[in-house]
Design a protein around this motif. Structure first.
Motif, mmCIF file in Angstrom:
data_model
loop_
_atom_site.group_PDB
_atom_site.id
_atom_site.type_symbol
_atom_site.label_atom_id
_atom_site.label_comp_id
_atom_site.label_asym_id
_atom_site.label_seq_id
_atom_site.Cartn_x
_atom_site.Cartn_y
_atom_site.Cartn_z
ATOM 1 N N UNK A 139 1.002 -0.958 -0.112
ATOM 2 C CA UNK A 139 0.011 0.055 0.007
ATOM 3 C C UNK A 139 0.811 1.255 0.084
ATOM 4 N N UNK A 140 0.774 2.290 -0.908
ATOM 5 C CA UNK A 140 1.529 3.458 -0.720
ATOM 6 C C UNK A 140 1.292 4.436 0.030
ATOM 7 N N UNK A 194 5.177 13.193 -4.957
ATOM 8 C CA UNK A 194 4.868 11.928 -4.385
ATOM 9 C C UNK A 194 3.439 11.347 -4.564
ATOM 10 N N UNK A 195 2.518 12.107 -4.572
ATOM 11 C CA UNK A 195 1.215 11.973 -5.051
ATOM 12 C C UNK A 195 1.059 11.540 -6.496
ATOM 13 N N UNK A 196 1.929 11.813 -7.237
ATOM 14 C CA UNK A 196 1.745 11.426 -8.720
ATOM 15 C C UNK A 196 2.147 10.214 -8.848
ATOM 16 N N UNK A 197 2.983 9.547 -8.094
ATOM 17 C CA UNK A 197 3.903 8.224 -7.982
ATOM 18 C C UNK A 197 2.891 7.021 -7.274
ATOM 19 N N UNK A 198 1.997 7.754 -6.726
ATOM 20 C CA UNK A 198 1.079 6.703 -5.720
ATOM 21 C C UNK A 198 0.087 5.906 -6.676
ATOM 22 N N UNK A 227 7.154 8.043 4.989
ATOM 23 C CA UNK A 227 7.554 9.525 5.613
ATOM 24 C C UNK A 227 8.336 10.304 4.541
ATOM 25 N N UNK A 228 8.218 11.627 4.502
ATOM 26 C CA UNK A 228 9.267 12.586 3.594
ATOM 27 C C UNK A 228 10.538 12.051 3.759
ATOM 28 N N UNK A 229 11.396 12.247 2.846
ATOM 29 C CA UNK A 229 12.938 11.930 2.894
ATOM 30 C C UNK A 229 12.958 10.241 3.296
#
Length: 322
Positions: free
Chosen positions: A74-75, A198-202, A100-102
């Motif tokens: 799950x992304x 990040x959203x575009x890759x989910x 999480x970020x990074x």
């Protein structure tokens, strides 16, 4: 004549030092002061800890199958965690997050809340112990700071020791990573750009509500259902083979059972779905399949020749994720 033994010296045994031993290169002197190379001293213990892989790190936790799904499949998802001893002062909440970020292992927000990342590389063979160590350090971190990766002690607590095992485990699947920041809608600059990337890759993902740990996901060519199941692998494969041989392993027209993953000691059967089949369309077929599977799991008779062939096909299409 017996060989003379070299007398033991103080430098030949690991030195006693306060605190953890830093990790250094295998051929470098061990930081404990023994005079031996790291790989022959404290590095040996570290290597042994890595080699001892815990096959089911989430066993005993509520929602073990969902833990596996959030770790591997799950992304974007979060779960509110309940600590066995309650929240420390100044920590309003503890939330498990897929990532999480990074790729931070954990984050202590400005308001003191803790986010624990699940999809990170770990230093030992026990994912539960590594996550528990990160969680403990996050609870003690200064507000507004990320928590770096670290090496957990081999005798440290595991998640099963820190979490309330009577509390439910209820994942919330998100369409993106807005949970990274407290006010995602008003994010600007680099924060907004990072969220957009990040959203575009989910991959769009939905957790089914009628059965446990089953996740519909959308990919460019076709959709899939990935269903993490807690049954013993051999027994589950027998049951799926019975259904497959009988022509009842699908989820309806245009769907088919294509194989399975192995992940953290559990088996994850995967179905291909037509592009037009949405998550809500899978609910009833999945519930019906769960009933057929329960009957097949209860069947203790030997597999027929056709069922054995079906089982061989399923086994040949297994992929191990960890």
């Amino acid at each position: 004549m017996a060989k003379k033994r070299r007398p033991q010296t103080k430098a030949a045994t690991p030195g006693a030092v306060d605190g953890p031993i830093p990790v250094v290169g295998a051929r470098e002197p061990c930081p404990c002061g023994s005079g031996r190379r790291y790989k022959a001293c404290h590095g040996r213990e570290a290597s042994h800890a890595v080699a001892e892989l815990v096959q089911r790190p989430f066993e005993g936790l509520p929602g073990e199958a969902d833990w596996v799904a959030l770790r591997e499949l799950v992304p974007a998802a979060t779960v509110e965690l309940t600590l066995k001893d309650g929240l420390p002062e100044g920590v309003p909440s503890v939330t498990l997050a897929t990532v999480l970020p990074m790729a931070w292992p954990a984050l202590r927000r400005d308001n003191g809340a803790v986010l624990l990342g699940l999809q990170n590389d770990t230093a030992s063979g026990d994912l539960s112990r590594d996550l528990a160590d990160t969680l403990r350090r996050a609870l003690e971190a200064e507000p507004g700071t990320p928590v770096a990766a670290g090496r957990a002690g081999t005798d440290g607590p595991r998640l099963q020791d820190l979490l309330d095992l009577s509390a439910p485990f209820e994942p919330a699947v998100h369409t993106g990573f807005g949970f990274w920041v407290e006010d995602a809608e008003n994010a600007t600059g680099e924060v907004a750009a990072s969220l957009d990337r990040a959203n575009a890759a989910a991959i769009p993902t939905v957790r089914l509500s009628g059965v446990d740990a089953a996740y519909w996901c959308e990919t460019p060519d076709k959709n899939h259902l990935r269903w993490v199941m807690p049954h013993p692998e051999e027994k589950l494969l027998d049951a799926l083979a019975r259904l497959h041989a009988a022509g009842t392993s699908s989820l309806g027209e245009g769907t088919r059972l294509v194989g399975s993953f192995r992940a953290h000691g559990l088996t994850v059967p995967v179905w291909d779905l037509p592009r037009e089949m949405r998550a809500e369309d899978v609910e009833k077929p999945a519930a019906a399949l769960a009933e057929r599977l329960a009957a097949a799991l209860a069947d203790g008779t030997p597999l027929t020749a056709e069922e054995r062939r079906a089982r061989g096909g399923l086994t040949s299409r297994q992929v191990t994720l960890n």
